[in-house]
Design an enzyme around this catalytic site. Structure first.
Site, PDB file in Angstrom:
ATOM      1  N   SER A   1      53.009   7.223 106.547  1.00 38.69           N
ATOM      2  CA  SER A   1      52.521   7.325 105.169  1.00 38.69           C
ATOM      3  C   SER A   1      53.590   7.738 104.167  1.00 38.69           C
ATOM      4  O   SER A   1      53.358   7.662 102.955  1.00 38.69           O
ATOM      5  CB  SER A   1      51.355   8.313 105.107  1.00 38.69           C
ATOM      6  OG  SER A   1      50.227   7.790 105.788  1.00 38.69           O
TER       7      SER A   1
ATOM      8  N   ASP B   1      37.806   2.681  98.734  1.00 41.79           N
ATOM      9  CA  ASP B   1      38.175   3.057 100.096  1.00 41.79           C
ATOM     10  C   ASP B   1      36.911   3.467 100.834  1.00 41.79           C
ATOM     11  O   ASP B   1      36.393   4.573 100.643  1.00 41.79           O
ATOM     12  CB  ASP B   1      39.190   4.212 100.070  1.00 41.79           C
ATOM     13  CG  ASP B   1      39.659   4.623 101.460  1.00 41.79           C
ATOM     14  OD1 ASP B   1      39.061   4.181 102.462  1.00 41.79           O
ATOM     15  OD2 ASP B   1      40.630   5.402 101.536  1.00 41.79           O
TER      16      ASP B   1
END
Length: 670
Positions: free
Chosen positions: A329, A353
């Site tokens: 990430s 999301d």
């Protein structure tokens, strides 16, 4: 009458023989005169030179190798003079018996015997070869008293390389070692002047800055012209030219910062690179585990080599320079900047999301089943939304991602002043066609693009590349070639020559786009995944945690660290900049197989910033907490960095200055 005729006949023969002999003598003397004239007139200069060479031996005098110091003058590599016990094998009748007899006077270890045997086997039979280094005064006195018993054995003063801090910074320093056959062959391609400068040199830089700055550190070889007898023994010194010592190499490294990071890793494996984004100077260059470079100076023994070379932790691998890892990430801020720069996505664009991203018949997981809901770019960085970047990767495609991220330094060499840098891998369709031979493997499948958005898939980069890209973002697009060396000082002329990384063409990022990324990175420390670690910080910093898979997890499987062997668990990463208003330090850190970046990697970054920006050294309590991966803000009372003494320091810079010259020569967001 007959007798008279016989007498005249004999006299005539005698006269003929006498004339013939005289003519032969004259002819012989003529030949000698002709040869003498030829030698004296036509070959005089050549023969005079040969005679002079037979009478005079020119002996090289090896220079003192230059010192290596950190930015504050702490000595990292130096030399010292010591006595060695040496044997010329060709002058000894019974070598094993001689060594056994010497061992009664001087301590000769099995390692000394193995090293000596290896040197003799390498062709040192006719040279004075050390059997024991660094004799004590008592040992030297014992040998000298019995010297008459050992023809072919003598004591010599030699210079030795020493790394006073032992394992600290070993990967960036490298080491020196004896020149091997491959290096001798490579040296044949050097210029004649450079080859001449290495006459008499037995050692050369092998790794690190010892290797990359070899010619600066080596110095200039001197010589002595010695008149010799017919047997080759020196009679008197005719003239000499002293050697010029090597230059002092001043590094940009802060060795206390280096030591701090190495301590915080504890027994963990990993790497950290810290860079000043204003000029590309490397402030810390850590690879763990480390090794002691002093082991290699005299030639490492087989047991130590086997221990280092066969260790599962691979201590000889420079993880900061050569180790490649998926960035996880920590890649997301760079993806976001690529989206802004290419116009593929605006900062305010909202993506839903829901916890997973479906592409074809494959489900890419994110934050479990609940998801993050509505996510814009800021929230995608702060909360580390996988779905946001899955969809972004799908929109951009692999080739556009490659074209946008390659200028940041991913998948290419940074140009650091070390040899052996890994390129890493930033995938593209063209790369896959080159990498595979079978046509069905050369094709790029759209599903392979999705995981690239969260720093997985084919993505593999070094911590040096990640730190360099972070420094570029911190500087608003300004790029530099990273540099370990800061300055080269000549101890003869006192001239100081700056070593600066090349300022590369700035990337044309809009200030408003950089501001979006900076705001997101700062948000990570205020309301994101590293909030606990940076709680109470008196400075503003930004960062991004990352967790990268070491091994793949099936689509229908859940990652469970407890069920995996330690070396198969996820890696913990963190990239960071500070202070946010005017960044002076950018870093990237990975702790191998340590799990979440917020727990294992971010605390190291916090300790680095506390020391570099505030001069604070973590308390023993905080040091221990960081080593075992507890994510929390500092809890103990910090110490002042200047009060910390480095272990293994044998001499100080002041001592050296006063000393006389030497006598001789993953799937889950994080």
């Amino acid at each position: 009458m007959t007798e008279l005729k016989n007498l005249e006949r004999e006299l005539s023969r005698f006269r003929l023989r006498l004339v013939a002999a005289a003519l032969f003598v004259l002819f012989a003397f003529g030949l000698l005169g002709t040869r003498l004239s030829y030698l004296q007139l036509y070959r005089h200069n050549e023969l005079a030179t040969q005679a002079e060479n037979n009478r005079i031996a020119v002996l090289p005098v090896v220079p003192d190798r230059g010192q290596i110091v950190d930015r504050n003058g702490v000595v990292l590599a130096t030399n010292y003079s010591a006595y060695t016990l040496e044997i010329t094998p060709s002058k000894v009748d019974d070598l094993p018996a001689t060594i056994d007899a010497l061992s009664q006077l001087v301590d000769i270890t099995p390692r000394d015997r193995r090293r000596f045997k290896r040197l003799v086997d390498e062709g040192k039979r006719y040279e004075s070869t050390p059997i024991r280094n660094r004799l004590s005064d008592e040992e030297m006195a014992r040998f000298l008293a019995q010297r008459y018993r050992f023809p072919g054995v003598d004591v010599r003063a030699r210079l030795f390389r020493n790394y006073p801090l032992g394992e600290i910074g070993s990967h960036l320093l490298g080491y020196i070692g004896r020149i091997n056959q491959a290096e001798k062959t490579a040296m044949e391609d050097w210029d004649d002047d450079i080859q001449a400068n290495y006459r008499g040199t037995d050692h050369i830089g092998k790794l690190g800055v010892e290797q990359s700055y070899e010619r600066e550190l080596h110095g200039t070889t001197g010589f002595e012209e010695v008149e010799t007898s017919a047997g080759g023994r020196p009679v008197r010194l005719l003239r000499s030219h002293p050697p010029t010592p090597g230059n002092t190499l001043v590094l940009a490294i802060d060795i206390k910062l280096q030591y701090l990071v190495e301590q915080m890793f504890g027994e963990r494996r990993g790497a950290l690179v810290a860079i000043d984004p204003r000029n590309g100077e490397v402030l810390a260059f850590v690879s763990k585990p480390t090794f002691d470079p002093n082991l290699f100076v005299d030639g490492i023994d087989s047991e130590s080599w086997k221990e280092l070379n066969e260790s599962i932790d691979r201590p000889l691998l420079n993880r900061a320079l050569k180790g490649t890892y998926p960035p996880g990430s920590t890649y997301k801020p760079f993806m976001a900047l690529a989206a802004l720069n290419s116009g593929k996505r605006a900062a305010g664009t909202i993506i839903h999301d829901g916890g997973s991203f479906v592409f074809g018949n494959h489900r890419f997981r994110s934050h479990g089943d609940h998801g993050l809901g509505a996510v814009d770019m800021y929230r995608s960085i702060v909360k580390s939304s996988n779905v946001y970047y899955y969809s972004l990767a799908n929109e951009m495609g692999v080739d556009l991602m490659h074209d946008e991220l390659s200028p940041m330094g991913f998948g290419r060499k940074t140009g650091i002043d070390l040899d052996g840098e890994s390129i890493g891998l930033l995938p593209s369709q063209a790369w896959k066609r080159r990498a595979y031979k079978r046509p069905e493997l050369q094709k790029w499948y759209p599903g392979e693009t999705i995981s690239l958005g969260i720093g997985q898939g084919y993505n593999n980069f070094t911590m040096l590349q990640l730190a360099s890209a972070t420094a570029t973002v911190a500087a608003g697009g300004q790029r530099f070639e990273p540099r370990l060396a800061r300055r080269i000082d000549s101890i003869v002329s006192r001239e100081q020559r700056l070593v600066s990384g090349a300022a590369l063409t700035p990337l044309p990022y809009k200030p408003e786009h950089i501001a979006v990324i900076h705001r997101g990175l700062y948000g990570v420390t205020q309301e994101g995944t590293s909030t606990r670690v940076f709680a109470g910080s008196p400075y503003k910093s930004g960062g991004k945690t990352g967790t990268a898979q070491a091994v793949g997890v099936g689509a229908n499987q859940r990652y469970n660290a407890a069920r995996l062997e330690e070396h198969k668990r996820d890696h913990a990463l963190y990239m960071a900049i500070a202070p946010m208003d005017e960044p002076t330090i950018a870093l990237a850190v990975i702790v191998e197989n340590a799990g979440w970046g917020a727990e294992a990697a971010a605390p190291i970054a916090r300790r680095v910033f506390d020391y570099y920006l505030l001069g604070q050294w973590p308390s023993e309590q905080d040091m221990a907490a960081t080593q075992i991966g507890k994510s929390s803000a500092p809890s103990g009372t910090p110490r002042r960095g200047e009060d910390i003494e480095l272990p293994g320091m044998l001499v100080t810079p002041q001592d050296l200055a006063a000393a006389p010259a030497a006598a001789t020569a993953g799937t889950a967001a994080s």
